[in-house]
Design an enzyme around this catalytic site. Structure first.
Site, PDB file in Angstrom:
ATOM      1  N   THR A  74       1.083  -1.157   0.045  1.00  0.00           N
ATOM      2  CA  THR A  74      -0.082  -0.012  -0.270  1.00  0.00           C
ATOM      3  C   THR A  74       1.082   1.227  -0.160  1.00  0.00           C
ATOM      4  O   THR A  74       1.931   1.112   0.570  1.00  0.00           O
ATOM      5  CB  THR A  74      -0.824  -0.004   1.177  1.00  0.00           C
ATOM      6  OG1 THR A  74      -0.161   0.168   2.411  1.00  0.00           O
ATOM      7  CG2 THR A  74      -1.683  -1.049   1.561  1.00  0.00           C
ATOM      8  N   GLY A 104       6.641   8.687  -2.281  1.00  0.00           N
ATOM      9  CA  GLY A 104       7.523   8.558  -1.328  1.00  0.00           C
ATOM     10  C   GLY A 104       8.310   6.946  -1.002  1.00  0.00           C
ATOM     11  O   GLY A 104       8.872   6.518  -1.943  1.00  0.00           O
ATOM     12  N   TYR A 125      -0.845  11.737  15.328  1.00  0.00           N
ATOM     13  CA  TYR A 125      -0.035  10.882  14.316  1.00  0.00           C
ATOM     14  C   TYR A 125       0.953   9.744  15.043  1.00  0.00           C
ATOM     15  O   TYR A 125       0.901   8.638  14.619  1.00  0.00           O
ATOM     16  CB  TYR A 125       0.743  11.770  13.629  1.00  0.00           C
ATOM     17  CG  TYR A 125       1.663  11.135  12.634  1.00  0.00           C
ATOM     18  CD1 TYR A 125       1.153  10.483  11.621  1.00  0.00           C
ATOM     19  CD2 TYR A 125       3.081  11.181  12.874  1.00  0.00           C
ATOM     20  CE1 TYR A 125       2.050   9.707  10.802  1.00  0.00           C
ATOM     21  CE2 TYR A 125       4.057  10.501  12.082  1.00  0.00           C
ATOM     22  CZ  TYR A 125       3.506   9.744  10.941  1.00  0.00           C
ATOM     23  OH  TYR A 125       4.347   9.230  10.091  1.00  0.00           O
TER      24      TYR A 125
HETATM   25  N1  LIG Z   1       8.419  10.840   5.613  1.00  0.00           N
HETATM   26  C1  LIG Z   1       8.840  10.664   6.757  1.00  0.00           C
HETATM   27  O1  LIG Z   1       9.720  11.212   7.353  1.00  0.00           O
HETATM   28  C2  LIG Z   1       8.386   9.395   7.324  1.00  0.00           C
HETATM   29  C3  LIG Z   1       9.191   9.160   8.589  1.00  0.00           C
HETATM   30  C4  LIG Z   1       8.282   7.930   9.366  1.00  0.00           C
HETATM   31  C5  LIG Z   1       7.381   7.200   8.715  1.00  0.00           C
HETATM   32  N2  LIG Z   1       6.618   7.520   7.849  1.00  0.00           N
HETATM   33  C6  LIG Z   1       5.894   6.958   7.276  1.00  0.00           C
HETATM   34  O2  LIG Z   1       5.971   6.445   5.873  1.00  0.00           O
HETATM   35  C7  LIG Z   1       4.560   5.869   5.329  1.00  0.00           C
HETATM   36  C8  LIG Z   1       4.739   6.498   3.831  1.00  0.00           C
HETATM   37  O3  LIG Z   1       4.795   7.883   3.904  1.00  0.00           O
HETATM   38  P1  LIG Z   1       5.739   8.850   3.038  1.00  0.00           P
HETATM   39  O4  LIG Z   1       6.684   9.656   3.906  1.00  0.00           O
HETATM   40  O5  LIG Z   1       6.109   7.894   1.792  1.00  0.00           O
HETATM   41  O6  LIG Z   1       4.438   9.965   2.294  1.00  0.00           O
HETATM   42  P2  LIG Z   1       3.829  10.297   1.094  1.00  0.00           P
HETATM   43  O7  LIG Z   1       4.819  10.432  -0.102  1.00  0.00           O
HETATM   44  O8  LIG Z   1       2.774  11.009   1.192  1.00  0.00           O
HETATM   45  O9  LIG Z   1       3.238   8.631   0.620  1.00  0.00           O
HETATM   46  C9  LIG Z   1       2.098   8.541   1.093  1.00  0.00           C
HETATM   47  C10 LIG Z   1       1.374   7.178   0.597  1.00  0.00           C
HETATM   48  O10 LIG Z   1       0.341   6.847   1.177  1.00  0.00           O
HETATM   49  C11 LIG Z   1      -0.908   7.095   0.520  1.00  0.00           C
HETATM   50  N3  LIG Z   1      -2.116   7.348   1.112  1.00  0.00           N
HETATM   51  C12 LIG Z   1      -2.104   8.362   1.938  1.00  0.00           C
HETATM   52  N4  LIG Z   1      -3.734   8.383   2.473  1.00  0.00           N
HETATM   53  C13 LIG Z   1      -4.220   7.381   1.688  1.00  0.00           C
HETATM   54  C14 LIG Z   1      -5.656   6.840   1.608  1.00  0.00           C
HETATM   55  N5  LIG Z   1      -6.352   7.399   2.222  1.00  0.00           N
HETATM   56  N6  LIG Z   1      -5.802   5.685   0.831  1.00  0.00           N
HETATM   57  C15 LIG Z   1      -4.862   5.095   0.275  1.00  0.00           C
HETATM   58  N7  LIG Z   1      -3.528   5.437   0.253  1.00  0.00           N
HETATM   59  C16 LIG Z   1      -3.328   6.702   0.983  1.00  0.00           C
HETATM   60  C17 LIG Z   1      -0.388   8.111  -0.535  1.00  0.00           C
HETATM   61  O11 LIG Z   1      -1.243   8.029  -1.577  1.00  0.00           O
HETATM   62  P3  LIG Z   1      -1.481   9.254  -2.827  1.00  0.00           P
HETATM   63  O12 LIG Z   1      -0.395   9.023  -3.715  1.00  0.00           O
HETATM   64  O13 LIG Z   1      -2.888   8.925  -3.665  1.00  0.00           O
HETATM   65  O14 LIG Z   1      -1.348  10.241  -1.991  1.00  0.00           O
HETATM   66  C18 LIG Z   1       1.021   7.684  -1.084  1.00  0.00           C
HETATM   67  O15 LIG Z   1       0.991   6.595  -1.863  1.00  0.00           O
HETATM   68  C19 LIG Z   1       3.534   6.574   6.337  1.00  0.00           C
HETATM   69  O16 LIG Z   1       3.083   5.340   6.902  1.00  0.00           O
HETATM   70  C20 LIG Z   1       4.109   7.601   7.054  1.00  0.00           C
HETATM   71  O17 LIG Z   1       3.659   7.505   8.374  1.00  0.00           O
HETATM   72  C21 LIG Z   1       7.056   8.636   6.974  1.00  0.00           C
END
Ligand SMILES: NC(=O)c1ccc[n+]([C@@H]2O[C@H](COP(=O)([O-])OP(=O)(O)OC[C@H]3O[C@@H](n4cnc5c(N)ncnc54)[C@H](OP(=O)(O)O)[C@@H]3O)[C@@H](O)[C@H]2O)c1
Length: 299
Positions: free
Chosen positions: A19, A24, A185
């Site tokens: 998923t 990202g 969060y």
């Molecule tokens: N970035 C950081 O520093 C960081 C640090 C720790 C943990 N994380 C975790 O890493 C994971 C990925 O985040 P990311 O940083 O890669 O952010 P991102 O670039 O915003 O990617 C988030 C992904 O989740 C999808 N998503 C969000 N809401 C959704 C929904 N309602 N239904 C289906 N898909 C949904 C988005 O889809 P769309 O493309 O359609 O928006 C995208 O594919 C998350 O679980 C986040 O909590 C991130």
């Protein structure tokens, strides 16, 4: 990303559901897994975006590579149920499930089903999705469930507020002014770790292993939909952030490393087991979370 002889990869020919692969960390992981020869099922809310990602993955892995798109909005439990049903119909075998989609909401939003949005997207939907796919994972013999958690779970220093699961407190004045949304969060990321721990206990002896990890601070699209201030904060943080490829490294390692390297129910960072916060280690709270999540997903 670690250099690897892709022909020796353990994910070659394995069926991987992921998923949040449209952006990202998930997109970076999907690209690397495609390079290593995995069959990918990408679960996304936006068909166009998912099809674009599918084309890019096929450009990397070859036209004959298996890349299937399944649609699910993680803010909707019925949509998650439908995606799981579609996957079960199309894929007779699942080797790896990656729960990676996630988001943060600066204002309190509710899903159509009446669940606070951060809780629904980050915890309840992956909980339901995993349970719906669990029998298929067990049948594959040596399956894995990997969930993207975060060092941000430490923001929920007092643990999950079971007395306020719809987060009225976090988003109400004055908590909303002092990091209520980020603490919320943090609670959902804590839930990812507790879910993994309890899932691991339940999976003992089945051949399926559950793990979760902290990707570090990663420059992605995360927190871009929360207004100007959030975007500015993220722009500053980007200077200290990892690339998505580096952020995906532990995820890919958990999917592809030798089974002996991965302990069931545990939390990882930089390809090493690490100890999460004290509340994350509370077994009774993890059991309670499981029971409540079962109740909340019965609707
Ligand atoms: N970035 C950081 O520093 C960081 C640090 C720790 C943990 N994380 C975790 O890493 C994971 C990925 O985040 P990311 O940083 O890669 O952010 P991102 O670039 O915003 O990617 C988030 C992904 O989740 C999808 N998503 C969000 N809401 C959704 C929904 N309602 N239904 C289906 N898909 C949904 C988005 O889809 P769309 O493309 O359609 O928006 C995208 O594919 C998350 O679980 C986040 O909590 C991130």
């Amino acid at each position: 990303m670690m250099e690897l002889n892709h022909s020796k990869s353990t994910v070659r020919g394995k069926n991987v559901i992921i998923t949040g692969a449209t952006s990202g960390i998930g997109f970076a992981a999907a690209k690397e897994l495609a390079k290593r020869g995995a069959n990918l099922g990408i679960v996304a809310r936006n068909r166009e975006k998912a099809n674009e990602v599918k084309s890019q993955l096929k450009a990397i892995a070859g036209e004959n590579a298996v890349v299937d798109v399944f649609l699910a909005d993680m803010a909707s439990l019925p949509s998650v149920r439908q995606a799981a049903a579609d996957i079960l119909e199309k894929w007779p075998k699942i080797d790896i499930l990656i729960n990676n989609a996630g988001a943060m909401y600066m204002t309190r939003k509710m899903t159509a089903g009446g669940v606070e949005m951060t809780w629904a997207v980050n915890h309840l939907s992956p909980f339901l999705f995993t349970n719906l796919l669990l029998d298929r994972l067990k049948e594959s013999g040596h399956a894995r469930v990997i969930t993207t958690a975060s060092h941000g779970h430490k923001m929920a220093g007092k643990g999950i507020r079971f007395d306020d699961l719809s987060a009225k407190g976090h988003y109400s004045f004055p908590q909303s002014l002092f990091g209520g949304a980020t603490r919320r969060y943090g609670e959902t990321k804590l839930a990812n770790i507790m879910f993994t721990a309890e899932l691991g206990r339940r999976l003992e002896g089945t051949g399926v292993k559950a793990s979760c990890y902290d990707p570090g601070l990663v420059a992605t699209n995360f927190n871009q939909d929360n207004g100007m201030l959030a975007r500015l904060t993220m722009a500053v943080m980007k200077r200290f952030s990892r690339t998505p490829e580096k952020g995906a490294e532990t995820l890919v390692w958990l999917a592809d490393s030798d089974e002996m390297n991965v302990s069931n129910g545990r939390y990882y960072r930089d390809m090493q087991r690490t100890i999460p916060s004290v509340p994350a280690q509370n077994e009774d709270a993890a059991k309670r979370l499981w029971t409540i999540s079962e109740e909340q997903t019965r609707q």
